[in-house]
Write a protein that holds these residues in place. Structure first.
Motif, PDB file in Angstrom:
ATOM      1  N   GLU A 200       2.104 -44.516 -70.147  1.00 14.65           N
ATOM      2  CA  GLU A 200       1.372 -43.322 -70.577  1.00 14.65           C
ATOM      3  C   GLU A 200       1.741 -42.078 -69.763  1.00 14.65           C
ATOM      4  OE1 GLU A 200      -2.734 -44.367 -70.373  1.00 14.65           O
ATOM      5  OE2 GLU A 200      -2.545 -45.810 -72.016  1.00 14.65           O
ATOM      6  N   CYS A 201       2.571 -42.280 -68.735  1.00 18.43           N
ATOM      7  CA  CYS A 201       2.948 -41.159 -67.878  1.00 18.43           C
ATOM      8  C   CYS A 201       4.141 -40.439 -68.500  1.00 18.43           C
ATOM      9  CB  CYS A 201       3.313 -41.674 -66.489  1.00 18.43           C
ATOM     10  SG  CYS A 201       3.602 -40.359 -65.305  1.00 18.43           S
ATOM     11  N   ASP A 202       4.203 -39.120 -68.329  1.00 17.42           N
ATOM     12  CA  ASP A 202       5.291 -38.388 -68.990  1.00 17.42           C
ATOM     13  C   ASP A 202       6.567 -38.282 -68.152  1.00 17.42           C
ATOM     14  OD1 ASP A 202       4.255 -36.663 -67.187  1.00 17.42           O
ATOM     15  OD2 ASP A 202       3.336 -35.312 -68.663  1.00 17.42           O
ATOM     16  N   CYS A 203       6.593 -38.933 -66.989  1.00 14.61           N
ATOM     17  CA  CYS A 203       7.808 -38.892 -66.191  1.00 14.61           C
ATOM     18  C   CYS A 203       8.832 -39.873 -66.763  1.00 14.61           C
ATOM     19  CB  CYS A 203       7.515 -39.239 -64.743  1.00 14.61           C
ATOM     20  SG  CYS A 203       7.052 -40.947 -64.510  1.00 14.61           S
ATOM     21  N   GLU A 204      10.080 -39.745 -66.304  1.00 14.31           N
ATOM     22  CA  GLU A 204      11.115 -40.607 -66.864  1.00 14.31           C
ATOM     23  C   GLU A 204      11.101 -41.994 -66.245  1.00 14.31           C
ATOM     24  OE1 GLU A 204      15.128 -39.159 -66.884  1.00 14.31           O
ATOM     25  OE2 GLU A 204      14.523 -37.620 -68.338  1.00 14.31           O
ATOM     26  N   ASP A 205      11.040 -42.061 -64.938  1.00 13.76           N
ATOM     27  CA  ASP A 205      11.109 -43.351 -64.285  1.00 13.76           C
ATOM     28  C   ASP A 205       9.845 -43.615 -63.476  1.00 13.76           C
ATOM     29  OD1 ASP A 205      12.043 -45.717 -63.322  1.00 13.76           O
ATOM     30  OD2 ASP A 205      13.119 -44.801 -61.648  1.00 13.76           O
ATOM     31  N   GLN A 206       9.683 -42.866 -62.410  1.00 15.95           N
ATOM     32  CA  GLN A 206       8.470 -43.009 -61.632  1.00 15.95           C
ATOM     33  C   GLN A 206       8.139 -41.694 -60.942  1.00 15.95           C
ATOM     34  OE1 GLN A 206      10.121 -46.133 -59.079  1.00 15.95           O
ATOM     35  NE2 GLN A 206       9.660 -44.809 -57.344  1.00 15.95           N
ATOM     36  N   CYS A 207       6.841 -41.495 -60.735  1.00 17.50           N
ATOM     37  CA  CYS A 207       6.401 -40.282 -60.056  1.00 17.50           C
ATOM     38  C   CYS A 207       5.107 -40.604 -59.325  1.00 17.50           C
ATOM     39  CB  CYS A 207       6.216 -39.160 -61.073  1.00 17.50           C
ATOM     40  SG  CYS A 207       4.783 -39.373 -62.127  1.00 17.50           S
ATOM     41  N   PRO A 208       4.644 -39.739 -58.444  1.00 19.28           N
ATOM     42  CA  PRO A 208       3.416 -40.035 -57.688  1.00 19.28           C
ATOM     43  C   PRO A 208       2.184 -40.235 -58.560  1.00 19.28           C
ATOM     44  CG  PRO A 208       4.604 -38.200 -56.686  1.00 19.28           C
ATOM     45  CD  PRO A 208       5.266 -38.467 -57.997  1.00 19.28           C
ATOM     46  N   LYS A 209       2.249 -39.745 -59.832  1.00 14.77           N
ATOM     47  CA  LYS A 209       1.087 -39.900 -60.697  1.00 14.77           C
ATOM     48  C   LYS A 209       0.927 -41.336 -61.205  1.00 14.77           C
ATOM     49  CE  LYS A 209       1.818 -36.043 -63.183  1.00 14.77           C
ATOM     50  NZ  LYS A 209       1.802 -35.275 -64.409  1.00 14.77           N
ATOM     51  N   CYS A 210       2.038 -42.074 -61.238  1.00 15.61           N
ATOM     52  CA  CYS A 210       1.967 -43.424 -61.802  1.00 15.61           C
ATOM     53  C   CYS A 210       2.425 -44.498 -60.834  1.00 15.61           C
ATOM     54  CB  CYS A 210       2.763 -43.495 -63.097  1.00 15.61           C
ATOM     55  SG  CYS A 210       4.516 -43.187 -62.881  1.00 15.61           S
ATOM     56  N   SER A 211       2.744 -44.144 -59.595  1.00 18.00           N
ATOM     57  CA  SER A 211       3.189 -45.191 -58.665  1.00 18.00           C
ATOM     58  C   SER A 211       2.831 -44.858 -57.223  1.00 18.00           C
ATOM     59  CB  SER A 211       4.703 -45.394 -58.798  1.00 18.00           C
ATOM     60  OG  SER A 211       5.364 -44.210 -58.448  1.00 18.00           O
TER      61      SER A 211
HETATM   62 ZN   LIG Z   1       5.015 -41.045 -63.713  1.00 22.50          ZN
END
Ligand SMILES: [Zn+2]
Ligand code: SF4
Ligand code: SF4
Ligand SMILES: [Zn+2]
Lengths: 267, 55
Positions: A82-93
């Protein structure tokens, strides 16, 4: 429906559901195990691993380490899809770092997390062994996931229910006490005062029917109530059991809502 | 190395491994130690009892 809490501990919740049915209890059980999201290590970036343990094995061990998170920081995290980043970002990891030099055993307490609120539940899980002059250095990324995708995202360990037992003893019983001696769980006892076999710990009965087998005339019968269940939720420490139950109920009601909108012609 | 979790039920048995080893090495009865650590199910108990540390 009535709910009666029998035992409540940090990682274990035992309760009785009355006037419900099997399909409901099973739906709750399956959702608790499979669809309540929790945080676990998903990707491991190995910078250095000089130990005898293979990278894959170490990564797998790290994945199985339960991570504790308070409900706020877990809810602040987005599910990767559900995160709009491509791979990973602080919002989802959340990333955790492990850096250690041998000799010695590396434990989960050596894992340092960037978010102080998300950390291993236990400090004493041995991860790998390092010999003299060996070094390990890695960065692990933890994400939210559900048990359906991988067992490491299952918040529960034992999550099960049993029917509420129902024991009847016929009046013709000759008080031979064989059943009380045969019961492995101390459910039946001979009461000296009234000279009768009594059920002293009904909820502990496993319905093994050892008592029925030894009774010569089958005066004792073991049955169950169809509508009552004794439910146990034991978690691995990452989420408290009450919260698992609450989230499971949310997931179930969302599913029900979807069916209702579908039936009403929505999509 | 001991598996992180019980293979059957998923309980994190490895967290108790060091304490189990130390206490049984001192001569304590494994049954008492396991009960004390809260490792109740037999699937989890066998993980600790039958583990042989080889490397
Ligand atoms: Zn993310
Ligand atoms: S069914 Fe088994 S546990 Fe239950 S009372 Fe009979 S012997 Fe005991
Ligand atoms: S074994 Fe049968 S007859 Fe004997 S005490 Fe139990 S119920 Fe009564
Ligand atoms: Zn187990």
């Amino acid at each position: 429906m009535e709910i009666d809490v029998k035992k409540k501990q940090e990682n274990e919740l035992v309760f009785i559901i009355r006037d419900s049915d099997l399909s409901f209890a099973n739906a709750i059980r399956r959702i608790c195990m499979m669809e309540v999201p929790k945080i676990a290590i998903e990707d491991v970036h190995m910078i250095k691993n000089e130990s005898a343990m293979f990278d894959e094995v170490l990564a797998h061990r790290l994945g199985l380490v339960p991570l504790f998170s308070d409900s706020e920081s877990a809810e602040a995290l987005l599910i990767p899809s559900e995160c709009d980043c491509e791979d990973q970002c602080p919002k989802c990891s959340v990333s955790l770092v492990l850096r250690k030099k041998g000799p010695g055993v590396v434990y989960t307490k050596d894992l340092s997390s960037e978010d102080s609120k998300i950390k291993p539940v236990h400090d004493t899980i041995p991860l790998l062994k390092l010999m003299e002059d060996q070094e390990v250095e890695l960065e692990a990324t933890a994400r939210l996931g559900i048990g359906m995708d991988h067992a490491k995202w299952e918040p529960t360990t034992a999550c099960a229910y049993k029917h509420y037992p129902h024991i009847t003893i016929d009046e013709k019983c000759d008080q031979c006490q064989k059943c009380a001696d045969a019961c492995p769980r101390g459910v039946l006892e001979f009461d000296e005062k009234t000279n009768q076999i009594k059920v002293v710990d009904l909820e502990n009965c496993s319905m093994c029917k050892s008592c029925v087998r030894v009774c010569d005339h089958k005066y004792i019968t073991i049955g169950h109530k169809d509508s009552d269940f004794i439910f146990t939720i034991e978690t691995d420490g990452s989420i408290p059991p009450e919260e698992v139950l609450i989230k499971a109920c949310d997931v179930l009601s969302n599913k029900a809502d979807k069916i209702i909108t579908f039936c009403e012609g929505g999509s | 190395m001991i598996p992180v979790r019980c293979i059957s039920c998923g309980k994190v048995v490895s967290a108790y491994f060091d304490e189990y080893q130390n206490r049984t090495a001192e001569g304590e009865d494994p049954k008492v130690v396991l009960d004390d650590l809260g490792v109740n199910r037999y699937c989890c108990r066998r993980m600790l009892i039958s583990h042989v540390e080889t490397w």
